[in-house]
Design a protein around this motif. Structure first.
Motif: not given
Ligand SMILES: C[S@@+](CC[C@H](N)C(=O)[O-])C[C@H]1O[C@@H](n2cnc3c(N)ncnc32)[C@H](O)[C@@H]1O
Length: 330
Positions: A97, A120, A147, A164-165
């Motif tokens: 993110g 993504w 992705r 948080y992913v």
């Molecule tokens: C809640 S945010 C956490 C962002 C960061 N890691 C943080 O700790 O602040 C979840 C992140 O996962 C990414 N994400 C979710 N599903 C994804 C996928 N299938 N492929 C790539 N990124 C993904 C979202 O775009 C988002 O930026």
């Protein structure tokens, strides 16, 4: 004499404060409200990014990034204690993110390294890159669209963070991601919300990494099965976060901070010396005694009472915090 360099947490707070400049307050609060509703919904695996545009990402960054930064930083500090002679020379932040974990890594291990952020959501990467301009250790970071799924590949990396992913992924994508990470990373730090579901996802990840040959470095003092019977409790910790003006605007009240609850696991292929035990609840301080709930190497959960008769250990217990190693390192 050079002016002292502010720590990453302070620089980050400052950068985030300027992020909402130019965004009408109503638009910022609406974007935050939408995000809160989305995340509260729980069932979040989606086919398209939740962070759709600049307003969404600015709101996410200003509202959530200080908390995810503090949670990841706390996890990394616990990990660093278990591998005291190690510093990562490369870091990949998957689902990174706006890059909270990259900031946390520079706070735990100052200095520059090879940094790659994969996500993504292009608007998240764009704002992450902008914010990171304020952190010299991130000036060469690569912000790449990717992705998470069967097509994801990762170059060999010292450290991978997944913060948080997992809760945004389907179960098959979680499994695929963990296997991809396990074959590319020397060390892995996974952080999730400190909820029963977040803990369950962390335990699933922990089990998978241990099966792949990793050792658990933190929070657990061992790599054996977690002693918590499923469904009876959940292992989580708490990180204190300064509230921004946006927080106060949205949540009201005048509290200067709030506590972010998180669950995590740090696992590595490096030789590791986990803590002998960890404080797994807020210590209870009574007159002349401190009650500590510990996870120990047995592996078992146990409450110990440290009293004035224990001398220096009692002083240490009065200073002990939820999440600390016990007894504290010399
Ligand atoms: C809640 S945010 C956490 C962002 C960061 N890691 C943080 O700790 O602040 C979840 C992140 O996962 C990414 N994400 C979710 N599903 C994804 C996928 N299938 N492929 C790539 N990124 C993904 C979202 O775009 C988002 O930026």
């Amino acid at each position: 004499m050079n002016a002292p360099v502010p720590p990453p947490a302070e620089t980050l707070r400052h950068s985030l404060a300027t992020l909402l400049d130019g965004l009408p307050p109503r638009q910022a609060t609406q974007a935050v409200d939408r995000l809160i509703a989305t995340y509260r919904g729980g069932a979040t695996p989606t086919h398209t990014p939740i962070l759709r545009d600049r307003a969404d990402v600015a709101a996410y960054a200003a509202y959530r990034m200080p908390a995810t930064f503090e949670a990841v930083h706390a996890a990394l500090e616990a990990f660093a204690q278990a591998v005291p002679d190690w510093t990562p020379t490369s870091h990949t932040d998957v689902g990174g993110g706006t890059g909270a974990a990259t900031w946390a890594v520079t706070a735990a291990w100052p200095g520059e390294r090879s940094v790659t952020v994969l996500d993504w959501a292009e608007p998240a990467l764009a704002i992450g890159r902008e914010i990171a301009a304020a952190n010299p250790a991130l000036k060469n970071a690569r912000w790449q669209r990717a992705r998470i799924g069967t097509a994801l590949t990762l170059d060999p990396t010292d450290l991978v963070t997944v913060s948080y992913v997992l809760n945004e992924l389907t179960a098959p994508d979680r499994t695929t991601l963990l296997d991809t990470v396990a074959s590319a990373a020397q060390s892995v730090v996974i952080v999730e919300p400190g909820t029963p579901d977040g803990y369950t996802r962390v335990i699933e990840a922990r089990d998978r990494l241990v099966t792949a040959g990793f050792h658990v470095a933190a929070p657990c003092p061992h790599s054996a099965a977690c002693p918590i019977a499923p469904g009876t409790d959940w292992c989580h910790f708490s990180a204190r976060v300064s509230r921004s003006s946006l927080h106060r605007q949205i949540k009201g009240g005048s509290l200067a901070y709030e506590d972010e609850k998180f669950a995590y696991v740090a696992a590595t292929r490096l030789p590791v010396t986990p803590a002998p035990a960890r404080v797994v609840r807020k210590p209870q301080i009574r007159k002349g005694q401190v009650l500590l709930d510990l996870c120990e190497t047995e592996p078992a959960l146990r409450r110990t009472t440290v009293t004035k008769r224990h001398g220096d250990l009692y002083k240490a217990a009065r200073d002990a915090d939820w999440g600390d190693a016990w007894p504290p390192a010399e």
